[in-house]
Design a protein around this motif. Sequence first.
Motif, PDB file in Angstrom:
ATOM      1  N   LEU A  26      -4.726   4.044 -11.591  1.00 14.41           N
ATOM      2  CA  LEU A  26      -4.826   4.862 -10.389  1.00 14.41           C
ATOM      3  C   LEU A  26      -6.031   5.780 -10.512  1.00 14.41           C
ATOM      4  O   LEU A  26      -6.147   6.551 -11.473  1.00 14.41           O
ATOM      5  CB  LEU A  26      -3.552   5.693 -10.183  1.00 14.41           C
TER       6      LEU A  26
ATOM      7  N   GLU B   7       6.489   7.485  -5.649  1.00 15.76           N
ATOM      8  CA  GLU B   7       5.899   6.757  -4.534  1.00 15.76           C
ATOM      9  C   GLU B   7       6.963   6.124  -3.650  1.00 15.76           C
ATOM     10  O   GLU B   7       8.089   5.859  -4.084  1.00 15.76           O
ATOM     11  CB  GLU B   7       4.949   5.668  -5.045  1.00 15.76           C
TER      12      GLU B   7
ATOM     13  N   PRO C 263       2.156   8.231  -2.235  1.00 13.86           N
ATOM     14  CA  PRO C 263       2.852   9.126  -3.160  1.00 13.86           C
ATOM     15  C   PRO C 263       3.915   9.918  -2.422  1.00 13.86           C
ATOM     16  O   PRO C 263       3.735  10.292  -1.261  1.00 13.86           O
ATOM     17  CB  PRO C 263       1.742  10.031  -3.692  1.00 13.86           C
TER      18      PRO C 263
ATOM     19  N   SER D 258       0.862  -1.182   0.000  1.00 11.68           N
ATOM     20  CA  SER D 258       0.000   0.000   0.000  1.00 11.68           C
ATOM     21  C   SER D 258       0.899   1.232   0.000  1.00 11.68           C
ATOM     22  O   SER D 258       1.257   1.774   1.040  1.00 11.68           O
ATOM     23  CB  SER D 258      -0.907  -0.005   1.237  1.00 11.68           C
ATOM     24  N   ARG D 259       1.261   1.673  -1.187  1.00  8.37           N
ATOM     25  CA  ARG D 259       2.280   2.707  -1.359  1.00  8.37           C
ATOM     26  C   ARG D 259       1.682   4.107  -1.217  1.00  8.37           C
ATOM     27  O   ARG D 259       0.507   4.328  -1.516  1.00  8.37           O
ATOM     28  CB  ARG D 259       2.950   2.552  -2.721  1.00  8.37           C
TER      29      ARG D 259
ATOM     30  N   ALA E 292      -1.803  -2.234  -8.928  1.00  8.11           N
ATOM     31  CA  ALA E 292      -3.008  -1.617  -9.486  1.00  8.11           C
ATOM     32  C   ALA E 292      -2.835  -1.331 -10.972  1.00  8.11           C
ATOM     33  O   ALA E 292      -1.837  -0.721 -11.379  1.00  8.11           O
ATOM     34  CB  ALA E 292      -3.332  -0.334  -8.742  1.00  8.11           C
TER      35      ALA E 292
ATOM     36  N   SER F 134      -0.739  14.654  -4.970  1.00  3.29           N
ATOM     37  CA  SER F 134      -0.008  13.871  -5.948  1.00  3.29           C
ATOM     38  C   SER F 134       1.485  14.030  -5.710  1.00  3.29           C
ATOM     39  O   SER F 134       1.930  14.942  -5.011  1.00  3.29           O
ATOM     40  CB  SER F 134      -0.343  14.368  -7.358  1.00  3.29           C
TER      41      SER F 134
ATOM     42  N   ARG G 156      -3.540   6.616  -2.037  1.00  4.16           N
ATOM     43  CA  ARG G 156      -2.745   5.390  -1.874  1.00  4.16           C
ATOM     44  C   ARG G 156      -2.702   4.606  -3.182  1.00  4.16           C
ATOM     45  O   ARG G 156      -3.649   4.660  -3.995  1.00  4.16           O
ATOM     46  CB  ARG G 156      -3.353   4.501  -0.784  1.00  4.16           C
ATOM     47  N   ARG G 157      -1.633   3.835  -3.340  1.00  4.91           N
ATOM     48  CA  ARG G 157      -1.432   3.093  -4.571  1.00  4.91           C
ATOM     49  C   ARG G 157      -1.127   1.630  -4.269  1.00  4.91           C
ATOM     50  O   ARG G 157      -0.073   1.318  -3.703  1.00  4.91           O
ATOM     51  CB  ARG G 157      -0.275   3.688  -5.374  1.00  4.91           C
TER      52      ARG G 157
ATOM     53  N   THR H 110      -7.547   8.497  -8.241  1.00  4.22           N
ATOM     54  CA  THR H 110      -7.314   9.247  -7.015  1.00  4.22           C
ATOM     55  C   THR H 110      -8.119  10.541  -6.997  1.00  4.22           C
ATOM     56  O   THR H 110      -8.505  11.064  -8.041  1.00  4.22           O
ATOM     57  CB  THR H 110      -5.825   9.595  -6.852  1.00  4.22           C
TER      58      THR H 110
END
Length: 397
Positions: free
Chosen positions: A333, A114, A91, A88-89, A330, A285, A325-326, A335
Amino acid sequence: MSKERGGIFRHLVALSLVACSFSATAKDETRVRARDLGVAPGIFAPGTHNAITDVPGVRVGQVTLKEGDTVRTGVTAILPHAGNVYRSRVPAAVHVGNGFGKFVGSTQVNELGELETPILLTCTLCVWKAADAMADWMLAKPDMQQVRSLNVVVGETNDGGLNDIRARPVTADAVRRALDTSTGGAVQEGSVGAGTGTVAFGWKGGIGTSSRTLPASLGGWTVGVLVQSNFGGVLQVSGAPVGRELDRYAFQKAVAMQAGAQRGSADDRGDGSIIIVIATDAPLSDRNLRRVASRAMMGLGRTGSSASNGSGDYILAFSTADSVRRAFDAPRLETSELANEQMSAVFQASVEAVEEAIYNSIFMATTVSGNGETVEAIPLDRVRRILKQHGIAPPTE
């Protein structure tokens, strides 16, 4: 980061500081944070702990290494959230104010925008050992068994005056303990963790932290900062010329000689380094986080740094907001991030928190002896008098 020239200066300054008439006072003083001295930069209020951990989910862990007469260093870990950052990265972006240093993993952070690991701070010659230890710590997780690439992030400053840096004393155990014991709440400051052996403006530096919470009308976001201070310049506190009044500042000897006086300490050029980590729950971002990171140089400049040739000035900013979150795998994205027009208050909060975190790193630092040197804590009794002379007074009871 702090290079040979800065190390020579620190050696000379450390020797001179031992003989200062006010050294006993500096050693015996109770250390306090900037706000206890009436120093509260800016307009926005701090969070509950006035620390980076005021940003929800952010945790800090620190291990201080003091061994015999030579080892004075440590590790400071910043974790963006309680989960697996690889899965769960968040930015993130890195801004380089002056690139005389080592910041492991920074190029990939800026390329992909990230973080995929926590952030470690330590001493210059220990960055690779710390990186290796964190890689082992991450790869040992149950959900990491198939991972074949990992971008660990480790920053550093050079504590080679007070610490036997060539011994590379940071161990894998110290790194694991810093990561495993990370918590929210109050953060220990001064001569601890990665700040155990650092020097700032000729005085003992270290770890400092601060935060700002924006009014609801401006989003209500929190911005938190943690610094590892190890740099030089001409210290000023809320505009008060503390470095000049204490008779300790960069280029002091050259200035004195120009005026026809033979006085001053070593011809310090303000070399050194600082790592600044900025966290926020504002949904940003990586592009806007890079803009936030660049503003940290304004807060640094307010304290009297000019980002000298030998200074490694690195800032990493990240957002913990769920909406940005990224997931590592995925395909797309989706967001919801803050628009450019809403960024100015976040910039202001970041500048304020950086400035105050640096003051806290110096005011909370204690005198440290090691590796044949002693670096004194800044004498707060004299700082109080200087601030009072310039209209800055501590809050009344």
